[in-house]
Every structure is written in structure tokens, then in C-alpha cells.
Scaffold this motif. Structure first.
Motif, PDB file in Angstrom:
ATOM      1  N   GLY A 129      13.624 114.226  -3.343  1.00 20.36           N
ATOM      2  CA  GLY A 129      12.981 113.211  -2.516  1.00 20.36           C
ATOM      3  C   GLY A 129      11.699 113.721  -1.882  1.00 20.36           C
ATOM      4  O   GLY A 129      10.659 113.794  -2.521  1.00 20.36           O
ATOM      5  N   VAL A 130      11.784 114.105  -0.606  1.00 23.18           N
ATOM      6  CA  VAL A 130      10.640 114.665   0.124  1.00 23.18           C
ATOM      7  C   VAL A 130      10.968 116.107   0.492  1.00 23.18           C
ATOM      8  O   VAL A 130      11.981 116.375   1.140  1.00 23.18           O
ATOM      9  CB  VAL A 130      10.319 113.849   1.388  1.00 23.18           C
ATOM     10  CG1 VAL A 130       9.163 114.498   2.168  1.00 23.18           C
ATOM     11  CG2 VAL A 130       9.967 112.413   1.022  1.00 23.18           C
ATOM     12  N   VAL A 131      10.115 117.015   0.053  1.00 18.45           N
ATOM     13  CA  VAL A 131      10.335 118.448   0.258  1.00 18.45           C
ATOM     14  C   VAL A 131       9.272 118.980   1.220  1.00 18.45           C
ATOM     15  O   VAL A 131       8.070 118.824   0.976  1.00 18.45           O
ATOM     16  CB  VAL A 131      10.258 119.210  -1.082  1.00 18.45           C
ATOM     17  CG1 VAL A 131      10.502 120.704  -0.861  1.00 18.45           C
ATOM     18  CG2 VAL A 131      11.271 118.638  -2.079  1.00 18.45           C
ATOM     19  N   GLY A 132       9.710 119.586   2.311  1.00 18.91           N
ATOM     20  CA  GLY A 132       8.802 120.240   3.243  1.00 18.91           C
ATOM     21  C   GLY A 132       8.719 121.719   2.915  1.00 18.91           C
ATOM     22  O   GLY A 132       9.753 122.380   2.748  1.00 18.91           O
ATOM     23  N   ILE A 133       7.513 122.248   2.790  1.00 19.13           N
ATOM     24  CA  ILE A 133       7.326 123.650   2.415  1.00 19.13           C
ATOM     25  C   ILE A 133       6.464 124.325   3.471  1.00 19.13           C
ATOM     26  O   ILE A 133       5.335 123.898   3.738  1.00 19.13           O
ATOM     27  CB  ILE A 133       6.686 123.778   1.021  1.00 19.13           C
ATOM     28  CG1 ILE A 133       7.581 123.074  -0.013  1.00 19.13           C
ATOM     29  CG2 ILE A 133       6.495 125.243   0.637  1.00 19.13           C
ATOM     30  CD1 ILE A 133       6.891 122.706  -1.283  1.00 19.13           C
ATOM     31  N   ILE A 134       7.004 125.355   4.098  1.00 22.03           N
ATOM     32  CA  ILE A 134       6.324 126.097   5.159  1.00 22.03           C
ATOM     33  C   ILE A 134       6.094 127.500   4.641  1.00 22.03           C
ATOM     34  O   ILE A 134       7.046 128.178   4.240  1.00 22.03           O
ATOM     35  CB  ILE A 134       7.173 126.110   6.448  1.00 22.03           C
ATOM     36  CG1 ILE A 134       7.487 124.677   6.894  1.00 22.03           C
ATOM     37  CG2 ILE A 134       6.460 126.864   7.558  1.00 22.03           C
ATOM     38  CD1 ILE A 134       8.502 124.593   8.019  1.00 22.03           C
ATOM     39  N   TYR A 135       4.851 127.954   4.653  1.00 20.30           N
ATOM     40  CA  TYR A 135       4.553 129.231   4.005  1.00 20.30           C
ATOM     41  C   TYR A 135       3.428 129.959   4.716  1.00 20.30           C
ATOM     42  O   TYR A 135       2.681 129.371   5.510  1.00 20.30           O
ATOM     43  CB  TYR A 135       4.201 129.009   2.527  1.00 20.30           C
ATOM     44  CG  TYR A 135       3.089 128.016   2.263  1.00 20.30           C
ATOM     45  CD1 TYR A 135       1.806 128.439   1.918  1.00 20.30           C
ATOM     46  CD2 TYR A 135       3.327 126.653   2.347  1.00 20.30           C
ATOM     47  CE1 TYR A 135       0.786 127.526   1.670  1.00 20.30           C
ATOM     48  CE2 TYR A 135       2.323 125.725   2.098  1.00 20.30           C
ATOM     49  CZ  TYR A 135       1.052 126.169   1.758  1.00 20.30           C
ATOM     50  OH  TYR A 135       0.056 125.266   1.526  1.00 20.30           O
ATOM     51  N   GLU A 136       3.325 131.245   4.413  1.00 16.61           N
ATOM     52  CA  GLU A 136       2.334 132.114   5.031  1.00 16.61           C
ATOM     53  C   GLU A 136       1.485 132.789   3.965  1.00 16.61           C
ATOM     54  O   GLU A 136       1.946 133.076   2.870  1.00 16.61           O
ATOM     55  CB  GLU A 136       3.023 133.218   5.862  1.00 16.61           C
ATOM     56  CG  GLU A 136       3.834 132.699   7.030  1.00 16.61           C
ATOM     57  CD  GLU A 136       4.604 133.805   7.725  1.00 16.61           C
ATOM     58  OE1 GLU A 136       4.794 133.698   8.936  1.00 16.61           O
ATOM     59  OE2 GLU A 136       5.018 134.771   7.048  1.00 16.61           O
ATOM     60  N   SER A 137       0.267 133.063   4.298  1.00 18.58           N
ATOM     61  CA  SER A 137      -0.624 133.993   3.599  1.00 18.58           C
ATOM     62  C   SER A 137      -1.051 133.587   2.194  1.00 18.58           C
ATOM     63  O   SER A 137      -2.220 133.701   1.860  1.00 18.58           O
ATOM     64  CB  SER A 137       0.004 135.391   3.521  1.00 18.58           C
ATOM     65  OG  SER A 137       0.250 135.887   4.814  1.00 18.58           O
ATOM     66  N   ARG A 138      -0.131 133.158   1.355  1.00 12.86           N
ATOM     67  CA  ARG A 138      -0.441 133.003  -0.067  1.00 12.86           C
ATOM     68  C   ARG A 138      -0.987 131.619  -0.380  1.00 12.86           C
ATOM     69  O   ARG A 138      -0.223 130.647  -0.479  1.00 12.86           O
ATOM     70  CB  ARG A 138       0.806 133.239  -0.906  1.00 12.86           C
ATOM     71  CG  ARG A 138       1.326 134.664  -0.838  1.00 12.86           C
ATOM     72  CD  ARG A 138       2.525 134.798  -1.730  1.00 12.86           C
ATOM     73  NE  ARG A 138       3.058 136.152  -1.700  1.00 12.86           N
ATOM     74  CZ  ARG A 138       4.114 136.542  -2.387  1.00 12.86           C
ATOM     75  NH1 ARG A 138       4.736 135.690  -3.163  1.00 12.86           N
ATOM     76  NH2 ARG A 138       4.541 137.779  -2.310  1.00 12.86           N
ATOM     77  N   PRO A 139      -2.297 131.492  -0.602  1.00 13.15           N
ATOM     78  CA  PRO A 139      -2.843 130.166  -0.920  1.00 13.15           C
ATOM     79  C   PRO A 139      -2.381 129.620  -2.261  1.00 13.15           C
ATOM     80  O   PRO A 139      -2.415 128.409  -2.484  1.00 13.15           O
ATOM     81  CB  PRO A 139      -4.363 130.395  -0.895  1.00 13.15           C
ATOM     82  CG  PRO A 139      -4.550 131.872  -1.061  1.00 13.15           C
ATOM     83  CD  PRO A 139      -3.347 132.518  -0.455  1.00 13.15           C
ATOM     84  N   ASN A 140      -1.928 130.494  -3.175  1.00 10.80           N
ATOM     85  CA  ASN A 140      -1.443 129.989  -4.469  1.00 10.80           C
ATOM     86  C   ASN A 140      -0.218 129.088  -4.304  1.00 10.80           C
ATOM     87  O   ASN A 140       0.054 128.235  -5.153  1.00 10.80           O
ATOM     88  CB  ASN A 140      -1.105 131.148  -5.408  1.00 10.80           C
ATOM     89  CG  ASN A 140       0.078 131.964  -4.920  1.00 10.80           C
ATOM     90  OD1 ASN A 140      -0.034 132.680  -3.924  1.00 10.80           O
ATOM     91  ND2 ASN A 140       1.203 131.864  -5.586  1.00 10.80           N
ATOM     92  N   VAL A 141       0.507 129.263  -3.185  1.00  3.59           N
ATOM     93  CA  VAL A 141       1.690 128.437  -2.962  1.00  3.59           C
ATOM     94  C   VAL A 141       1.298 126.963  -2.844  1.00  3.59           C
ATOM     95  O   VAL A 141       2.057 126.072  -3.241  1.00  3.59           O
ATOM     96  CB  VAL A 141       2.459 128.906  -1.702  1.00  3.59           C
ATOM     97  CG1 VAL A 141       3.622 127.970  -1.379  1.00  3.59           C
ATOM     98  CG2 VAL A 141       2.980 130.325  -1.905  1.00  3.59           C
ATOM     99  N   THR A 142       0.105 126.695  -2.312  1.00  2.00           N
ATOM    100  CA  THR A 142      -0.346 125.309  -2.178  1.00  2.00           C
ATOM    101  C   THR A 142      -0.343 124.609  -3.530  1.00  2.00           C
ATOM    102  O   THR A 142       0.173 123.492  -3.676  1.00  2.00           O
ATOM    103  CB  THR A 142      -1.757 125.269  -1.560  1.00  2.00           C
ATOM    104  OG1 THR A 142      -1.731 125.930  -0.290  1.00  2.00           O
ATOM    105  CG2 THR A 142      -2.232 123.840  -1.365  1.00  2.00           C
ATOM    106  N   ALA A 143      -0.901 125.262  -4.531  1.00  2.00           N
ATOM    107  CA  ALA A 143      -0.949 124.661  -5.863  1.00  2.00           C
ATOM    108  C   ALA A 143       0.403 124.715  -6.562  1.00  2.00           C
ATOM    109  O   ALA A 143       0.821 123.739  -7.205  1.00  2.00           O
ATOM    110  CB  ALA A 143      -2.003 125.365  -6.714  1.00  2.00           C
TER     111      ALA A 143
END
Length: 427
Positions: A129-143
């Protein structure tokens, strides 16, 4: 496009912000859940094209983040996680396209059966459904997160760390441009537009709006998420990974694996943090010397410290430390049983490996070590969804529920039962 232009005005009410984003994400998820595979793949190819086309903007934004990180005193390992160059950005775009080529899990049939009364039952994969992703440092995670969410039919709400704020915004803008070009809703991939920590708290409490939270980052971030979340969490707390050198290990293989597992990239969660060496192993000093020559600080127990004046004495805390740096703890153990006892006491259940030429011992290790990933004669640096053939990964899960190990497309789905009858009634 200027990265600064991507900054949105902060909202005082974090709960209102997340509620509005969640409602838009829910609407987008309904469209994505039934979107044809070809449409999702086309959007990913368009997003990859935009990432390449906007490379100059993205790299300029990353340069700003790198400069700020150096001023803030980020460690070399964290700066390495943050840094983008032409090669890494090309790899990010390639990873997005690789997801487009993966089998679409949505609608895939897991099993089918026919009951004695003629009813036909099937179990099929559906998006979370809707996934919330909280992350640090790694901009590759955005893509990566955007691509995996899209292909698995999920809308994602991204909240990146302040260290990568400009990089994340630039990558997100490029990805959304690809979505719009392909005719899919921009709200399928949203980036929280403020670094206010209150927005994280609101996201963690967004039950009914967000179906699952996936944190990627340090122990402090993951612990906060697990403590405060009111929605399910898929995560690993830390990566205290072990490499056990069995008495029957090949010496050349042991040295090569130890150096690679620790030093290839020290700041990733698959890096080895502790090396255990069987007391009966013939060449422990070669392993110690090779690591030191590679620029690694070695902290050893009494037996290891006695081998070299360059070894620092290990403290009790070293055996429970995720260094994410060029530091390793090394201890000698009494055979297989000693290795298992140490791993049971100190492993974070992420990735543990054995180096041995004894097939029976290897099979025992694979069967008895209770971690998400268990390896034989392979570097722990392979603990990665891409290396497992899963495409980009959203993270590593060490819990026992829903998904375990690298979480990629299949891990972002659940299932439902379909029942097809011909008028059956229950007596």
C-alpha cells in the motif's frame, strides 16, 4: 533546474503535513496497484533517463551536501556513503532500469488449490500500500526506494537525512519528472519537504495512512523508529557481522576473504565487524598482518594481541560494536562450538560467514547460525539485494515476520486469497 528551487516552505503542523501526504499517497497507491507492468516499467525507464539528463544538477547538489558534511565533521565512512560522482550516479540510474526488467510480483500466484466442494482457491501477491522510508546519508536510497515501490505497486513517502538533503531533493525531482512523463501519478513518490524531526514522529504515528515503515540508517535512527512507531516496522538494528575462520580454512582464501569482508567498503551494513579464528587454525598472524597492511585497525583478545605489537587490546564493548569504519575486532575461539557460542551472544542476526574447506562443518554452520544471511566461503560484502539478483533493495530485515534478509520487490508485497465458486453454500 536549481536544487535550491526544490525547497518547500516548512509547515508548522507536522501531523497535517504527513496526513496530506498520506492521503495523496493512498490515492496514488490505488492507481499503482492495478497499473500494467508495461506502464510501471516505462515510468522507471523515463526516471532513469531523467536521472542521467539531470546529472549536473544532482552532482552540484551532492557537492553542497559533501561540503556541509565535511564542515560538520562527518566520518570518512559517512562521507563515502554520501558521495556521488558520475560513476555512482550512472549506477543509480542503471539500478532503476534493472528494477524495470525484474518480474512484476503484483498478481503473481503463490499457490492454487481446489476444495472437495469445487471451490477454487488461489493466493496472489498484492502491494503493501503506502510505504514510509526513513533513511540517512545515502542519496541512492531515494532512487532505489522509489523504483522498488513503483514496481511493486506501492506509493512511497521518503524522509531522507539532513546530510543528503540537497542530493535527495534533486534525485527526487528527476524521478518525479520520469513518472509524469510516463503518465503515472507524481504522488506515488513523495519526499517529506522539511527536515524538522517532528515530521518523522508524525510519519511513525500515521497508522491508517502508512502501512509499513522501513528505516535505513544508524542504530540510533532504527532504535527510535522501533520504539516510537505505531505502524509495522521492517528493519535491522545494526550489522554486527562475523567471519569465522575454521581450522580447515584455506589460508590464502581466509586472508582474501577477511580483507575484502572488512575493507572493501567499511561503511555498509554488510561489512564484517568481528573475525573469529579457530585456535587450531595454522596462520592467524597472516590475517592480522594483511588487515593492518590494508589500513585496518585491529583490536584483539589476548591471544591475538600477543601475535603483533600493532594490535590494540579489545574491550568488552568491541564484540558488540558496529564500527562502520576501518576497525575490526578479532578473537580466537575453541573450534566450531566456540564460534557458535560467540555468534549467539554477539551477532545482530544480519550476516555471518564461515571460511572452511570442510563441507560437513560448513553445512552445520549454515544450518545452526540463526541469522538472516549465512554464508560459506564468501565475503559478507555480498549481503546486498543486487548481488542476490533481486535488483535494488530497500534494506535488510533481521526479524522473523513478513520478510527476512534483503528486501526487494517480493518483500514489498503481501498476499490475498481469491475464492472462485459456482454457488457453493456452507452447511
Amino acid at each position: 533546474m536549481n536544487a535550491e528551487a526544490l525547497t518547500l516552505p516548512p509547515l508548522a503542523d507536522a501531523a497535517t503535513l504527513i496526513a496530506e501526504m498520506g492521503a495523496r499517497a493512498r490515492a496514488a497507491a490505488k492507481r499503482l496497484g492495478v497499473a500494467p507492468t508495461a506502464d510501471k516499467a516505462a515510468a522507471l525507464h523515463a526516471a532513469a533517463h531523467q536521472l542521467r539528463a539531470q546529472a549536473a544538477v544532482i552532482l552540484e547538489a551532492n557537492a553542497r551536501d559533501m561540503a556541509a558534511g565535511k564542515t560538520a565533521g562527518l566520518t570518512a565512512a559517512l562521507l563515502d556513503r554520501l558521495r556521488l560522482d558520475e560513476g555512482r550516479l550512472a549506477g543509480i540510474a542503471d539500478a532503476v532500469e534493472a528494477v524495470a526488467a525484474l518480474p512484476d510480483p503484483v498478481g503473481a500466484e503463490i499457490e492454487r488449490s481446489v476444495r472437495p466442494n469445487g471451490m477454487e482457491l488461489s493466493r496472489v501477491r498484492v502491494p503493501l500500500g503506502v510505504v514510509g522510508i526513513i533513511y540517512e546519508s545515502r542519496p541512492n536510497v531515494t532512487a532505489d526506494a522509489a523504483a522498488l515501490g513503483l514496481m511493486s505497486g506501492n506509493a512511497v513517502i521518503l524522509r531522507g537525512g539532513s546530510e543528503a538533503v540537497h542530493s535527495n531533493r534533486a534525485i527526487h525531482a528527476a524521478f518525479v519528472a520520469g513518472l509524469e512523463e510516463a503518465g503515472l501519478p507524481a504522488d506515488a513518490v513523495q519526499l517529506v519537504p522539511t527536515q524538522d524531526r517532528a515530521a518523522v514522529g508524525a510519519l511513525l504515528r500515521a497508522q491508517g495512512l502508512v502501512d509499513i515503515i522501513i528505516p535505513r540508517g544508524g542504530k540510533g535512527l532504527v532504535a527510535r523508529v522501533q520504539d516510537e512507531a505505531r505502524v509495522p516496522v521492517l528493519a535491522h538494528l545494526d550489522g554486527i557481522n562475523h567471519l569465522y575462520i575454521d581450522a580447515a580454512a584455506d589460508p590464502a582464501k581466509a586472508v582474501e576473504l577477511a580483507v575484502n569482508a572488512k575493507m572493501r567498503r567499511t561503511g555498509i551494513c554488510g561489512a564484517t565487524e568481528t573475525i573469529l579464528i579457530d585456535r587450531a587454525y595454522s596462520a592467524p598472524l597472516a590475517i592480522v598482518d594483511a588487515l593492518i597492511a590494508a589500513g585496518c585497525e585491529v583490536r584483539g583478545d589476548k591471544a591475538i594481541a600477543a601475535l603483533s605489537p600493532h594490535v590494540e587490546p579489545a574491550t568488552a564493548g568491541d564484540w558488540d560494536c558496529e564500527y562502520l569504519d576501518a576497525i575490526v575486532s578479532i578473537g580466537q575461539v575453541d573450534g566450531f562450538a566456540g564460534a557458535l557460542a560467540h555468534i549467539d551472544a554477539h551477532s545482530s542476526r544480519h550476516t555471518d560467514a564461515i571460511v572452511t574447506e570442510d563441507a560437513a562443518t560448513a553445512e552445520r554452520f549454515l544450518a545452526e547460525v540463526d541469522s538472516a544471511i549465512v554464508m560459506h566461503n564468501a565475503s559478507t560484502q555480498f549481503a546486498d539485494g543486487g548481488e542476490f539478483g533481486l535488483g535494488a533493495e530497500i534494506g535488510i530485515a533481521t526479524g522473523r515476520l513478513h520478510a527476512r534478509g534483503p528486501v526487494a520487490l517480493e518483500g514489498l508485497t503481501t498476499y490475498k486469497w481469491l475464492v472462485r465458486g459456482t454457488g457453493q453454500v456452507r452447511l
